[in-house]
Design a protein around this motif. Structure first.
Motif, short mmCIF file in Angstrom:
data_model
loop_
_atom_site.label_atom_id
_atom_site.label_comp_id
_atom_site.label_asym_id
_atom_site.label_seq_id
_atom_site.Cartn_x
_atom_site.Cartn_y
_atom_site.Cartn_z
N ASP A 36 4.14 -10.87 -0.17
CA ASP A 36 4.58 -11.55 0.99
C ASP A 36 4.53 -10.45 2.28
OD1 ASP A 36 4.88 -13.88 0.04
OD2 ASP A 36 6.90 -13.98 -0.61
N ASN A 37 5.03 -9.06 1.82
CA ASN A 37 5.15 -8.02 2.79
C ASN A 37 3.86 -7.81 3.09
OD1 ASN A 37 6.76 -6.08 4.12
ND2 ASN A 37 5.70 -4.46 2.94
N ALA A 38 2.70 -7.87 2.31
CA ALA A 38 1.44 -7.68 2.82
C ALA A 38 1.19 -8.54 4.26
CB ALA A 38 0.29 -7.66 1.90
N LYS A 39 1.39 -9.83 4.01
CA LYS A 39 1.01 -10.64 5.03
C LYS A 39 1.88 -10.49 6.13
CE LYS A 39 0.40 -14.46 1.74
NZ LYS A 39 0.72 -15.94 1.04
N ALA A 40 3.12 -10.13 6.14
CA ALA A 40 4.11 -9.72 7.26
C ALA A 40 3.29 -8.52 7.97
CB ALA A 40 5.47 -9.25 6.60
N LEU A 41 2.88 -7.69 7.07
CA LEU A 41 2.33 -6.18 7.78
C LEU A 41 1.10 -6.67 8.82
CD1 LEU A 41 2.84 -3.93 4.89
CD2 LEU A 41 3.97 -3.53 7.21
N GLN A 42 0.19 -7.77 8.18
CA GLN A 42 -1.09 -8.14 8.81
C GLN A 42 -0.50 -8.73 10.32
OE1 GLN A 42 -2.80 -10.65 6.07
NE2 GLN A 42 -4.03 -8.78 5.30
N SER A 47 8.14 -4.66 5.66
CA SER A 47 9.02 -3.50 5.28
C SER A 47 8.25 -2.39 4.97
CB SER A 47 9.67 -4.32 3.95
OG SER A 47 10.45 -3.12 3.21
N HIS A 48 8.89 -1.30 4.77
CA HIS A 48 8.02 0.12 4.44
C HIS A 48 8.16 0.24 2.82
CE1 HIS A 48 12.62 0.99 4.36
NE2 HIS A 48 12.20 1.84 3.46
N ARG A 49 9.00 -0.98 2.35
CA ARG A 49 9.03 -0.86 0.76
C ARG A 49 7.74 -1.59 0.25
NH1 ARG A 49 13.74 1.17 -1.52
NH2 ARG A 49 15.73 1.14 0.10
N ARG A 50 6.86 -0.70 -0.20
CA ARG A 50 5.39 -1.23 -0.48
C ARG A 50 5.12 -0.84 -1.93
NH1 ARG A 50 2.36 0.54 5.19
NH2 ARG A 50 4.22 -0.29 6.51
N SER A 51 6.10 -0.27 -2.71
CA SER A 51 5.69 -0.01 -4.28
C SER A 51 6.79 -0.50 -4.94
CB SER A 51 5.95 1.35 -4.19
OG SER A 51 4.70 2.19 -3.27
N LYS A 139 -6.23 -4.45 -1.89
CA LYS A 139 -4.90 -4.79 -1.43
C LYS A 139 -3.65 -4.21 -2.30
CE LYS A 139 -6.46 -9.08 0.70
NZ LYS A 139 -6.03 -10.43 0.64
N ALA A 140 -4.04 -4.06 -3.65
CA ALA A 140 -2.78 -3.60 -4.78
C ALA A 140 -3.52 -2.79 -5.71
CB ALA A 140 -2.24 -4.93 -5.24
N ILE A 141 -2.71 -1.60 -6.03
CA ILE A 141 -3.01 -0.94 -7.10
C ILE A 141 -1.93 -0.84 -8.06
CG2 ILE A 141 -3.30 1.39 -7.79
CD1 ILE A 141 -4.54 1.80 -4.86
N TRP A 142 -2.26 -0.97 -9.55
CA TRP A 142 -1.39 -1.05 -10.55
C TRP A 142 -1.82 0.09 -11.41
CZ3 TRP A 142 -1.65 -3.90 -15.78
CH2 TRP A 142 -0.50 -3.69 -16.65
N ILE A 143 -0.82 1.28 -11.51
CA ILE A 143 -0.84 2.42 -12.43
C ILE A 143 0.07 2.36 -13.75
CG2 ILE A 143 -1.35 4.92 -12.81
CD1 ILE A 143 -1.83 4.93 -9.62
N ASP A 144 -0.46 1.90 -14.76
CA ASP A 144 0.33 1.72 -15.93
C ASP A 144 0.29 3.33 -16.68
OD1 ASP A 144 1.65 0.73 -18.01
OD2 ASP A 144 0.05 -0.01 -19.11
N ILE A 171 -2.08 3.66 4.55
CA ILE A 171 -3.36 3.85 5.23
C ILE A 171 -3.52 3.01 6.43
CG2 ILE A 171 -5.89 3.19 5.02
CD1 ILE A 171 -5.51 3.61 1.83
N GLU A 172 -3.63 3.63 7.69
CA GLU A 172 -3.80 2.72 8.98
C GLU A 172 -4.68 1.61 8.96
OE1 GLU A 172 -2.44 2.63 12.80
OE2 GLU A 172 -2.18 4.28 11.48
N GLY A 173 -4.23 0.38 9.27
CA GLY A 173 -4.69 -0.54 9.68
C GLY A 173 -4.99 -1.41 8.07
N TRP A 174 -4.54 -0.82 7.20
CA TRP A 174 -4.79 -1.49 5.76
C TRP A 174 -3.68 -1.42 4.79
CZ3 TRP A 174 -7.75 -5.37 4.78
CH2 TRP A 174 -8.09 -5.55 3.54
N PRO A 175 -2.72 -2.20 4.84
CA PRO A 175 -1.54 -2.12 4.16
C PRO A 175 -1.60 -2.30 2.54
CG PRO A 175 -1.41 -4.14 5.00
CD PRO A 175 -2.56 -3.41 5.62
N ILE A 176 -1.85 -1.28 1.87
CA ILE A 176 -2.03 -1.55 0.10
C ILE A 176 -0.42 -1.53 -0.29
CG2 ILE A 176 -2.82 -0.14 -1.82
CD1 ILE A 176 -5.21 0.46 -0.54
N HIS A 177 -0.17 -2.18 -1.40
CA HIS A 177 0.91 -2.35 -2.01
C HIS A 177 0.62 -1.67 -3.63
CE1 HIS A 177 2.04 -4.51 1.57
NE2 HIS A 177 3.08 -4.32 0.98
#
Length: 325
Positions: A36-42, A47-51, A139-144, A171-177
């Motif tokens: 939902d935060n990714a949608k809001a950033l677009q 929020s700055h909490r993206r992890s 849009k998203a990265i998972w590191i196990d 990343i400018e213009g591309w909010p990855i979580h």
């Protein structure tokens, strides 16, 4: 006539089992926050909490929970663009060993099937990574197993990786979580970088305890043995003492507890029995830990004093002193 036991069928049914708990709902809520935060950033806010850091002991079930929930996030599923190219909004990796800034960048590029050509410097490689993440629609990265970053790395190298993680979500213009999962050592990763901590959510996978989680322990034992495997339980697996021993044997780890019950069922089935006994649990525990009988939680007189992690202390070589002889 005793009924025939199909051990292979029992294994298949049991391993398909997933125990949904309140943790799954909470984890889903955290991941929904990121989506939902990714949608809001677009839309220009958010929020700055993206992890999200998911922290729990080995065998607690965190990895399996994440694997089960991520396919439910529609926005992160693979699709084909108008040009027929496959877009992968979600990348899942484990950190390379050893994990440097450069190694992590190459691992992420490899996951996107992007070849690294030429001898790029680290800064050039990182700029290239950010460009590719944006151009390929990640849009998203998972590191196990993220705690592996801490292993055999210098403080300077760890800080470099922390800087990469912070930059990935800026990343400018591309909010990855991003989602990171690992054992409790991962907490020091956040404690060592307050900026990263301020940009993250944290979910703990707490260990089970007896008697607080007695109902859950009984639910797991009953459903695995009766429902999944179609077997019966001996009286010596129906007591509070047994449930406490089982919790201790698993170290309180949810996934490990399920595994022990399953393996006890498999052992009984392999021996042609439809009844699961305490002896099946003690044998499985012995095989899993390598413990002696006097250190077997299920049969030892002093079982409350036993620590599963110390099962091999009697044969392990003594730790070497760092000061030398």
């Amino acid at each position: 006539m005793a009924r025939k036991i199909d051990a292979d069928a029992i294994r298949q049914r049991s391993r398909d089992r997933y125990f949904e708990t309140g943790r799954d709902k909470r984890l889903t809520q955290f991941i929904d926050k990121l989506r939902d935060n990714a949608k809001a950033l677009q839309k220009g806010n958010g929020s700055h909490r993206r992890s999200l850091f998911v922290i729990g002991e080995t065998g607690s079930g965190k990895t399996r929970s994440i694997k089960r929930i991520l396919p439910l996030i529609q926005e992160w599923q693979p699709f084909y663009d108008p040009y027929g190219d496959r877009v992968m909004p979600l990348i899942c990796i484990k950190p390379p060993k050893p994990c440097s800034m450069r190694a992590l960048a190459i691992e992420l590029l490899t996951a996107m099937s992007v070849p690294v050509r030429g001898r790029k410097t680290d800064p050039e490689l990182y700029v290239f990574l950010k460009e590719q993440l944006r151009e390929r629609g990640v849009k998203a990265i998972w590191i196990d197993e993220m705690q592996d970053v801490l292993r055999n790395n210098t403080p300077k190298a760890i800080q470099a990786v922390q800087d990469v993680l912070k930059a990935l979500v800026q990343i400018e213009g591309w909010p990855i979580h991003t989602i990171y999962s690992g054992v409790p050592a991962l907490a020091t990763f956040l404690q060592g970088d307050r900026q990263l901590a301020r940009r993250s959510y944290v979910m703990r996978y707490e260990p089970m305890e007896f008697p607080d989680d007695a109902e859950w322990i009984e639910k797991i034992v009953g459903e695995v043995i009766l429902d999944d495997c179609g077997m019966t339980r001996a009286d010596d697996t129906r007591t509070d003492v047994f449930r406490e021993k089982l919790c201790r044997a698993a170290g309180g780890a949810f996934g490990s507890l399920v595994e022990i019950v399953q393996e006890a069922c498999f052992r009984a089935a392999d021996n042609g029995r439809a009844e699961v006994k305490l002896s099946d649990f003690s044998k499985v525990y012995e095989e899993m830990t390598g413990c002696t009988r006097r250190d077997n939680v299920f049969v030892a007189a002093n079982w409350r004093e036993i620590v599963s992690a110390n099962a091999l202390d009697d044969i392990a070589p003594p730790a070497k002193s760092r000061r030398g002889a």
